[in-house]
Design a protein around this motif. Structure first.
Motif, PDB file in Angstrom:
ATOM      1  N   GLN A  34       6.924  14.307 -11.971  1.00 61.18           N
ATOM      2  CA  GLN A  34       5.825  13.911 -11.105  1.00 61.18           C
ATOM      3  C   GLN A  34       6.332  13.100  -9.904  1.00 61.18           C
ATOM      4  OE1 GLN A  34       3.604  12.456 -14.763  1.00 61.18           O
ATOM      5  NE2 GLN A  34       1.884  13.187 -13.527  1.00 61.18           N
ATOM      6  N   PRO A  35       7.129  13.724  -9.039  1.00 62.01           N
ATOM      7  CA  PRO A  35       7.676  12.987  -7.903  1.00 62.01           C
ATOM      8  C   PRO A  35       6.611  12.478  -6.943  1.00 62.01           C
ATOM      9  CG  PRO A  35       8.097  15.343  -7.671  1.00 62.01           C
ATOM     10  CD  PRO A  35       7.610  15.117  -9.067  1.00 62.01           C
ATOM     11  N   LEU A  52       9.333  12.849   1.264  1.00 65.45           N
ATOM     12  CA  LEU A  52       9.182  11.908   0.160  1.00 65.45           C
ATOM     13  C   LEU A  52       8.440  12.540  -1.006  1.00 65.45           C
ATOM     14  CD1 LEU A  52       9.994  10.000   2.509  1.00 65.45           C
ATOM     15  CD2 LEU A  52       8.418   8.318   1.559  1.00 65.45           C
ATOM     16  N   VAL A  53       7.448  13.401  -0.706  1.00 67.10           N
ATOM     17  CA  VAL A  53       6.638  14.003  -1.760  1.00 67.10           C
ATOM     18  C   VAL A  53       7.464  14.924  -2.644  1.00 67.10           C
ATOM     19  CG1 VAL A  53       5.896  16.011  -0.404  1.00 67.10           C
ATOM     20  CG2 VAL A  53       4.406  15.104  -2.186  1.00 67.10           C
ATOM     21  N   LYS A  54       8.520  15.508  -2.110  1.00 63.72           N
ATOM     22  CA  LYS A  54       9.351  16.415  -2.901  1.00 63.72           C
ATOM     23  C   LYS A  54      10.286  15.644  -3.827  1.00 63.72           C
ATOM     24  CE  LYS A  54      11.410  18.606   0.462  1.00 63.72           C
ATOM     25  NZ  LYS A  54      12.249  19.581   1.187  1.00 63.72           N
ATOM     26  N   TYR A  83       4.204  22.306  -5.575  1.00 62.02           N
ATOM     27  CA  TYR A  83       5.126  21.563  -6.435  1.00 62.02           C
ATOM     28  C   TYR A  83       4.446  21.105  -7.726  1.00 62.02           C
ATOM     29  CZ  TYR A  83       8.017  21.568  -2.254  1.00 62.02           C
ATOM     30  OH  TYR A  83       8.761  21.955  -1.154  1.00 62.02           O
ATOM     31  N   ASP A  84       3.330  21.743  -8.066  1.00 62.40           N
ATOM     32  CA  ASP A  84       2.669  21.552  -9.363  1.00 62.40           C
ATOM     33  C   ASP A  84       2.129  20.146  -9.580  1.00 62.40           C
ATOM     34  OD1 ASP A  84       3.206  24.222 -10.142  1.00 62.40           O
ATOM     35  OD2 ASP A  84       5.218  23.642 -10.779  1.00 62.40           O
ATOM     36  N   ILE A  89       0.841  -1.195   0.000  1.00 63.20           N
ATOM     37  CA  ILE A  89       0.000   0.000   0.000  1.00 63.20           C
ATOM     38  C   ILE A  89       0.878   1.247   0.000  1.00 63.20           C
ATOM     39  CG2 ILE A  89      -1.719   1.316   1.296  1.00 63.20           C
ATOM     40  CD1 ILE A  89      -2.607  -1.369   2.532  1.00 63.20           C
ATOM     41  N   GLY A  90       0.524   2.206  -0.831  1.00 61.25           N
ATOM     42  CA  GLY A  90       1.217   3.496  -0.850  1.00 61.25           C
ATOM     43  C   GLY A  90       0.221   4.619  -1.073  1.00 61.25           C
ATOM     44  N   ALA A  91       0.613   5.813  -0.727  1.00 56.41           N
ATOM     45  CA  ALA A  91      -0.261   6.970  -0.900  1.00 56.41           C
ATOM     46  C   ALA A  91       0.572   8.237  -0.950  1.00 56.41           C
ATOM     47  CB  ALA A  91      -1.285   7.058   0.235  1.00 56.41           C
ATOM     48  N   VAL A  92      -0.077   9.321  -1.379  1.00 62.37           N
ATOM     49  CA  VAL A  92       0.572  10.621  -1.393  1.00 62.37           C
ATOM     50  C   VAL A  92      -0.491  11.701  -1.307  1.00 62.37           C
ATOM     51  CG1 VAL A  92       0.554  10.840  -3.915  1.00 62.37           C
ATOM     52  CG2 VAL A  92       2.294  12.055  -2.593  1.00 62.37           C
ATOM     53  N   THR A  93      -0.148  12.770  -0.621  1.00 62.29           N
ATOM     54  CA  THR A  93      -0.944  13.991  -0.644  1.00 62.29           C
ATOM     55  C   THR A  93      -0.107  15.043  -1.354  1.00 62.29           C
ATOM     56  OG1 THR A  93      -2.123  13.443   1.389  1.00 62.29           O
ATOM     57  CG2 THR A  93      -2.067  15.764   0.757  1.00 62.29           C
TER      58      THR A  93
END
Length: 345
Positions: free
Chosen positions: A91-92, A257-259, A50-51, A41-45
């Protein structure tokens, strides 16, 4: 491999304000990747700063999952990262979500918690801060008091308003024993930050994060040189390649991580910062445990942890790594990142 991609607009317990915006929901994209009967499972907000958006990530993830399916082995993580970076270089956030799912899946297949797969020390996890977002001084004081009463000894206070001093004073009065760290989210000029540093120091502030605009490295250096308060770079340091540019302009680098696009890129950022003699910090957005849990497994590598994003949600479809007071308990994770879908979600 099979996969599912979902969107979740997760409500926050309270509106969360920083200098450039206030949010009431956490717009999240999740991916569940299944291989040979095991699911990761993975996710991101994502952040518009950062476009990227949850919509853009949800549109991209199926294409990236097809790439991973073509490789066919979740343990081939070097190749997976390389191919995803070539496919989605800008698209990091999308790469981050799938990076987490792949690492969770591979560690579960080995029946190991991720930190053990990496050989890290679960007893080296620093306590996490609890973030007090911008609000009225009275509401910020109330949030600080509640966090301190719940056992959080380190508070991150968001500033960047026309009345910052009143807000910080209210938090200090409400939580007199807490260690305070301040994040201006690039709201001040260098001179404003230098002028503010005196009363920040008087209030016992122990960290000043991103006081100036991301591109203003000279200004960041001026602030760092002018104050004894350790200064952290967040928006000014996105990936490992940024570290040499900021190395003499700050004391701390905040890795998210999102960056940078996932767990392996975050590790490279931390290694680069460490090699330049900088202190290390792990940060997050206001996001689900499906994101936070993976970052926690990197926490033994850093000096400061700011991984409270899921604690600010009113509801989360996923559970993650448990807290013992204000310290994440990695030893409680049996396999993978420790994330699991809540039964009633």
């Amino acid at each position: 491999m099979n996969w599912t991609v979902d969107r979740h607009d997760l409500p926050l317990s309270n509106p969360f304000g920083i200098s450039r915006e206030t949010s009431e929901t956490s717009e999240t994209a999740t991916v569940e990747l299944t291989h040979e009967g095991t699911t990761g499972i993975g996710a991101v907000t994502p952040s518009a700063y950062y476009d990227e958006s949850a919509q853009s990530v949800a549109q991209t993830l199926p294409l990236l999952c097809e790439t991973v399916d073509g490789i066919g082995d979740p343990h081939a993580q070097q190749r997976i990262e390389r191919d995803l970076a070539e496919q989605a270089p800008d698209q990091p956030a999308a790469r981050m979500a799938l990076s987490i799912a792949v690492h969770d899946l591979a560690a579960r297949q080995l029946d190991l918690p991720l930190y053990r797969q990496w050989g890290l020390d679960p007893d080296a996890v620093p306590p996490t801060t609890y973030t007090v977002g911008i609000d009225s001084p009275e509401r910020m004081a109330e949030k600080a008091r509640q966090a301190a009463d719940s056992g959080f000894g380190h508070l991150k206070v968001k500033l960047g308003t026309g009345d910052d001093r009143a807000r910080l004073d209210a938090v200090r009065d409400a939580a007199p024993d807490a260690e305070l760290r301040v994040d201006a989210n690039a709201a001040w000029t260098a001179q404003e930050a230098i002028d503010n540093a005196d009363w920040l120091a008087d209030a016992g502030v122990t960290m000043l994060e991103q006081p100036v605009e991301a591109h203003d490295i000279d200004g960041l250096r001026r602030v760092t040189d002018a104050t004894e308060i350790p200064v952290a770079a967040d928006e000014s340091c996105v990936t490992a390649s940024d570290v040499p540019r900021v190395a003499d302009a700050c004391d701390i680098v905040n890795a998210k991580l999102v960056k940078c696009g996932g767990l392996r890129p975050a590790t490279r950022l931390l290694n680069a910062a460490d090699a330049h003699g900088l202190d290390l910090m792990l940060g997050c957005m206001v996001e689900s445990n499906a994101s936070i849990a993976a970052a926690v497994h990197l926490a033994p590598l850093v000096d400061y942890v700011d991984l409270d994003g899921a604690l600010l949600l009113a509801a989360d479809p996923y559970d993650g790594v448990s807290l013992d007071g204000d310290v994440f308990d990695l030893t409680a994770v049996s396999a993978g990142t420790g994330v699991r879908r809540m039964r009633d979600a």
